[in-house]
Design a protein around this motif. Structure first.
Motif, PDB file in Angstrom:
ATOM      1  N   UNK A 146     -68.149 -48.705 -38.750  1.00 21.55           N
ATOM      2  CA  UNK A 146     -67.425 -48.046 -37.674  1.00 21.55           C
ATOM      3  C   UNK A 146     -67.572 -46.541 -37.819  1.00 21.55           C
ATOM      4  N   UNK A 147     -67.849 -45.878 -36.708  1.00 15.81           N
ATOM      5  CA  UNK A 147     -68.047 -44.440 -36.722  1.00 15.81           C
ATOM      6  C   UNK A 147     -66.826 -43.724 -37.296  1.00 15.81           C
ATOM      7  N   UNK A 148     -67.053 -42.900 -38.323  1.00 11.57           N
ATOM      8  CA  UNK A 148     -65.997 -42.091 -38.899  1.00 11.57           C
ATOM      9  C   UNK A 148     -65.087 -42.807 -39.869  1.00 11.57           C
ATOM     10  N   UNK A 149     -65.231 -44.125 -40.005  1.00 13.49           N
ATOM     11  CA  UNK A 149     -64.371 -44.873 -40.923  1.00 13.49           C
ATOM     12  C   UNK A 149     -64.872 -44.716 -42.356  1.00 13.49           C
ATOM     13  N   UNK A 150     -63.966 -44.773 -43.302  1.00 15.36           N
ATOM     14  CA  UNK A 150     -64.328 -44.664 -44.711  1.00 15.36           C
ATOM     15  C   UNK A 150     -65.053 -45.928 -45.160  1.00 15.36           C
ATOM     16  N   UNK A 195     -68.401 -43.903 -51.592  1.00 17.05           N
ATOM     17  CA  UNK A 195     -67.213 -43.500 -50.845  1.00 17.05           C
ATOM     18  C   UNK A 195     -67.658 -42.430 -49.867  1.00 17.05           C
ATOM     19  N   UNK A 196     -67.802 -42.797 -48.582  1.00 18.18           N
ATOM     20  CA  UNK A 196     -68.404 -41.886 -47.615  1.00 18.18           C
ATOM     21  C   UNK A 196     -68.031 -42.299 -46.197  1.00 18.18           C
ATOM     22  N   UNK A 205     -67.818 -49.132 -51.381  1.00 20.23           N
ATOM     23  CA  UNK A 205     -68.463 -50.329 -51.911  1.00 20.23           C
ATOM     24  C   UNK A 205     -68.947 -50.046 -53.319  1.00 20.23           C
ATOM     25  N   UNK A 206     -68.967 -51.077 -54.133  1.00 18.52           N
ATOM     26  CA  UNK A 206     -69.452 -50.930 -55.497  1.00 18.52           C
ATOM     27  C   UNK A 206     -70.962 -50.744 -55.495  1.00 18.52           C
ATOM     28  N   UNK A 207     -71.442 -49.883 -56.382  1.00 20.32           N
ATOM     29  CA  UNK A 207     -72.876 -49.658 -56.542  1.00 20.32           C
ATOM     30  C   UNK A 207     -73.373 -50.538 -57.678  1.00 20.32           C
ATOM     31  N   UNK A 208     -74.298 -51.398 -57.353  1.00 16.44           N
ATOM     32  CA  UNK A 208     -74.803 -52.349 -58.341  1.00 16.44           C
ATOM     33  C   UNK A 208     -75.948 -51.723 -59.134  1.00 16.44           C
TER      34      UNK A 208
END
Length: 515
Positions: A381-385, A347-348, A388-391
């Motif tokens: 996209x720049x600045x978008x959240x 989440x970044x 994704x799941x970490x496998x």
């Protein structure tokens, strides 16, 4: 403390012949006394210097011992931060650029100029700091006269992204300092594993200001590796069994037997608590099998490619083809969650002043390199959240993001990153409770110790009836000391801690008697 300061017109007469020599001989005689002469190589091999314990100070380097004079080019750095005249106290060393008419440069750590994150890159930033050379000890162990103070007027470059390094420009030329007897040092690559090296610096933690002098520690180099500490990932690091490293030692040169610099010291595991490996003050080596923590080990950044950042006139320039430092706008990975329990998620966001599309990649820390082009793809996209799941069910996972340079190639030197630790283990540090009592009762509060003890759940009750193993009755600790009235004492306090990933500890029990 007496100091020797150069007049501002010193450089005007540099290399101007016999008149300049006579002029300065008269000037120094009138001002105080002639500066000491410091050779560029030791006159004899000193005995091995090693403290009795990892946290002990090394003995001072005394001014009357001529073999120590080769280290006069190691300086204490102060006041070189974002605010003029403010900043940490560190160590640095004078760089030999083989250009006497060029500005003099000191090398130290990025965190020594107040950078404390993994996203900032400074270049050409004004400064108003001080480099104090030749801080040897007199026979009493205090700072001897004839230290030489030189202004730091620019942070030529500094960052903690990929390397913890800063290049500081002084307001004197290299030649003027050489004429004053201050040696400069050449840089080489990594030390060989098992090679004897020595750290020369000015530790300050627990040291009175008048005893903050040059000290030397001898040690043996380990194999190079990447290094992970908190939010920082450093690409070219090397460790060794170097003891006596304290606050103030940051930026110390690590020398080989020929007084060439193999690295700039930046961190240590000396004094680190058990648990929370790879967190702040507790770095881990990154190898093929994952992360490795070594007790009582100090680490330095390799500087082997740094000379490629200076042009043929000895001036620092990021435009040099051989310069490995970040030159363009950095890609910054923001708001990443550094610790998680399975099932974990990224989440970044990614930010940059560049306008090219952002590409990214993820993978195990031990096999993923943000500076390598392999594996990049996708589009952000720049600045978008980005979520994704970490496998992965354990270990460390690396996220890399970058764009393209003007030539269409990936901007690998500017790649941003974030490391997420997948943690499933309970905290191992014991919970501590602070209790104060008076005639009105007692106040208690659990002691935080990141990353192991980052939050708490608490309850208290009569000593003979409360059951700490029973999950009922616990509430979140609100970071405000809890008062127990005198009429309710004695009580038993039950505390469950949790680490930054949310893993809970077993309950701990603390009786509070009636005062």
């Amino acid at each position: 403390m007496p100091t020797t300061r150069f007049p501002r017109y010193f450089n005007i007469f540099h290399d101007k012949g016999a008149f300049a020599g006579l002029f300065f001989a008269a000037l120094w005689a009138a001002a105080c006394s002639s500066p000491p002469s410091y050779p560029t190589s030791p006159t004899e091999t000193p005995p091995s210097i090693r403290p009795n314990a990892p946290g002990d100070l090394a003995p001072p380097l005394f001014t009357e011992e001529k073999r120590n004079s080769v280290f006069a080019g190691v300086a204490q750095i102060t006041g070189t931060g974002f605010a003029p005249g403010m900043g940490p106290t560190c160590t640095g060393f004078l760089l030999d650029t083989s250009a006497p008419n060029a500005p003099a440069y000191v090398i130290t750590n990025g965190h020594c100029v107040d950078i404390l994150d993994a996203i900032t890159v400074l270049s050409g930033f004004p400064a108003d700091g001080l480099a104090s050379f030749a801080r040897f000890a007199n026979p009493e162990g205090t700072v001897a006269p004839n230290t030489i103070d030189v202004r730091v007027n620019e942070i030529a470059w500094a960052s903690m992204r990929g390397t913890d390094t800063a290049v500081l420009r002084l307001d004197r030329t290299l030649g003027s300092l050489t004429e004053a007897g201050i040696p400069s040092y050449r840089i080489r690559g990594f030390a060989k594993p098992g090679e004897a090296v020595h750290v020369v610096g000015i530790p300050i933690d627990g040291v009175p200001s008048e005893q903050q002098v040059l000290r030397r520690v001898d040690c043996t180099a380990h194999a190079p590796s990447r290094l992970l500490e908190h939010v920082w990932l450093w690409d070219q690091s090397q460790g060794g069994d170097c003891w006596g490293i304290r606050q103030g030692s940051s930026g110390s040169p690590v020398f080989d037997r020929n007084q060439q610099v193999v690295g700039v010291l930046n961190t240590t595991t000396i004094g680190a608590e058990k648990g929370g490996e790879c967190y702040l003050g507790n770095p881990c080596e990154v190898g093929p099998a994952g992360t490795l923590h070594r007790d009582n080990t100090s680490y330095w950044m390799s500087l082997g490619e740094l000379p490629g950042c200076f042009d043929d006139k000895g001036v620092f320039s990021l435009e040099q083809a051989g310069c490995p430092l970040e030159a363009g706008p950095p890609y910054q990975v923001l708001n990443a969650n550094a610790y998680a329990r399975p099932p974990a998620h990224f989440s970044l966001t990614v930010n940059s002043t560049a306008t090219d599309p952002i590409v990214f990649k993820t993978g195990p820390l031990e096999t993923t390199d943000c500076r390598s082009p392999e594996g990049y793809g996708g589009s952000l996209e720049m600045g978008a959240l980005y979520e994704a799941e970490i496998n992965a069910s354990k270990g460390h996972v690396l996220f890399c993001a970058t764009g393209k340079n003007s030539d269409g190639q990936l901007a690998l030197r500017q790649a941003g990153f974030a490391v997420v630790e997948i943690d499933t283990t309970a905290p191992v540090r014991p919970i501590q409770l602070t209790v104060t009592t008076d005639e009105n009762g007692a106040l208690y509060e659990p002691v935080f110790s990141l990353p192991e003890l980052a939050s708490f759940r608490i309850k208290h009750g009569p000593t003979d009836t409360i059951d700490c193993a029973n999950p009922e009755g616990y509430r979140d600790y609100a970071v405000v000391p809890v008062r127990v009235p005198s009429a309710e004492l004695p009580v038993r306090v039950c505390v469950i801690g949790a680490d930054l990933a949310g893993n809970p500890s077993p309950p701990s029990s603390f009786p509070i008697p009636h005062p």
